[in-house]
Every structure is written in structure tokens, then in C-alpha cells.
Design a protein around this motif. Structure first.
Motif, short mmCIF file in Angstrom:
data_model
loop_
_atom_site.label_atom_id
_atom_site.label_comp_id
_atom_site.label_asym_id
_atom_site.label_seq_id
_atom_site.Cartn_x
_atom_site.Cartn_y
_atom_site.Cartn_z
N LEU A 17 0.89 -1.22 -0.12
CA LEU A 17 0.05 -0.19 -0.12
C LEU A 17 0.91 1.33 0.01
N PHE A 18 1.80 0.94 0.68
CA PHE A 18 2.96 2.49 0.99
C PHE A 18 3.66 2.86 -0.40
N PHE A 19 4.18 1.62 -0.84
CA PHE A 19 5.03 2.02 -2.23
C PHE A 19 4.04 2.12 -3.43
N GLY A 20 2.65 1.47 -3.25
CA GLY A 20 2.03 1.64 -4.35
C GLY A 20 1.25 3.10 -4.37
N GLY A 23 4.02 5.05 -5.85
CA GLY A 23 3.85 5.04 -7.33
C GLY A 23 2.94 6.02 -7.92
N ILE A 24 1.91 6.48 -7.19
CA ILE A 24 0.82 7.12 -7.69
C ILE A 24 1.09 8.83 -7.36
N LEU A 25 1.31 8.84 -6.05
CA LEU A 25 1.34 10.30 -5.46
C LEU A 25 2.77 10.87 -5.37
N HIS A 26 3.93 9.95 -5.52
CA HIS A 26 5.11 10.68 -5.81
C HIS A 26 5.78 11.34 -4.49
N SER A 52 2.49 3.07 -13.29
CA SER A 52 1.11 3.58 -12.67
C SER A 52 0.09 2.62 -12.60
N PHE A 53 -0.04 1.71 -13.65
CA PHE A 53 -0.76 0.59 -13.43
C PHE A 53 -0.49 -0.26 -12.26
N VAL A 54 0.75 -0.87 -12.46
CA VAL A 54 1.52 -1.51 -11.20
C VAL A 54 1.37 -0.69 -9.90
N CYS A 57 -2.21 -1.64 -8.89
CA CYS A 57 -2.47 -3.02 -8.49
C CYS A 57 -1.71 -3.19 -7.08
N GLN A 58 -0.66 -2.48 -7.03
CA GLN A 58 -0.14 -2.61 -5.55
C GLN A 58 -0.96 -2.13 -4.43
N VAL A 59 -1.54 -1.07 -4.88
CA VAL A 59 -2.68 -0.55 -3.71
C VAL A 59 -3.60 -1.41 -3.47
N ILE A 60 -4.38 -1.84 -4.46
CA ILE A 60 -5.55 -2.81 -4.82
C ILE A 60 -4.92 -4.06 -3.58
#
Length: 129
Positions: A17-20, A23-26, A52-54, A57-60
């Protein structure tokens, strides 16, 4: 065993969740990449929004693990991401492989703990409609 599964699930879910989200919010600074193939490969993936897609998927997958619902689905979403993390670090950028190995151990432990949910994947003659 239940406490170990809970701790592993929360740790793995939080990491993804953190690294996902990063990846989205930088919100973390991006470390410099060494010159060479790793930088070229990462640049191509980021330019075409694949990362961004990866990250999504990490967040989900991370949220599914943290919430504790549909954990086998979360593990299934995160497994190919872990394979790619390990391959990237083993083949192109070996300095960051430790976190990937730790996450892989947690994933394998959780796959073992939830093995009954995956037993249908290994049926030689699955049921038909």
C-alpha cells in the motif's frame, strides 16, 4: 499461527500500500538509478504509464491484505509484481533486492497459510460447466 499470519498479512499489505501510493502520488524522492540498462528499462515503463498501473495493482492488493477480505485475491494480484521486482533486482539492479526477498518470504508464508483457497488451481481434471 494465527498471529503470525496476521502480522505477515499486515506487514505485506502495508509495504505494498505504501509503495503503491508512492508510485501514484510520488511523495518519496526517487533515488538515482545507475547508468545502463536498468535506467533505460525503468524510463520506458514510466514513460508509457505502465508503472502507474502496477502501482494501482499494488494499492489494491495491499488494501485487500490489510482489510483481511479476499486475501487470496490480494496475494494473486501481488505475486506477479513480486516476481518482476525480484527479476529486476537480480538481473539489472542488485542493490535493492533485500526488500523484495523479505516480501517474497512473507508472500510464500501467506500462500502456504491460505493454501486451501488455491487448491482448485491444481486439479488435474477441473469441473466443467
Amino acid at each position: 499461527m494465527k498471529k503470525a499470519v496476521l502480522v505477515a498479512r499486515i506487514l505485506l499489505g502495508f509495504v505494498f500500500l505504501f509503495f503503491g501510493l508512492n508510485g501514484i502520488l510520488h511523495f518519496l524522492p526517487t533515488p538515482p538509478m545507475p547508468p545502463g540498462d536498468a535506467t533505460t528499462f525503468a524510463t520506458i515503463l514510466m514513460t508509457h504509464k505502465y508503472m502507474s498501473f502496477v502501482a494501482l495493482c499494488q494499492v489494491i492488493g495491499g488494501l485487500l491484505l490489510l482489510v483481511g477480505r479476499f486475501v487470496p485475491l490480494g496475494l494473486t494480484i501481488l505475486a506477479p509484481i513480486l516476481v518482476n521486482i525480484l527479476l529486476f533486482h537480480f538481473l539489472l539492479h542488485p542493490e535493492g533486492v533485500v526488500i523484495g526477498l523479505v516480501c517474497t518470504v512473507l508472500e510464500l508464508f501467506l500462500l502456504f497459510a491460505y493454501r486451501l483457497s488455491f487448491r482448485g488451481l491444481f486439479d488435474a481434471n477441473p469441473e466443467k460447466f
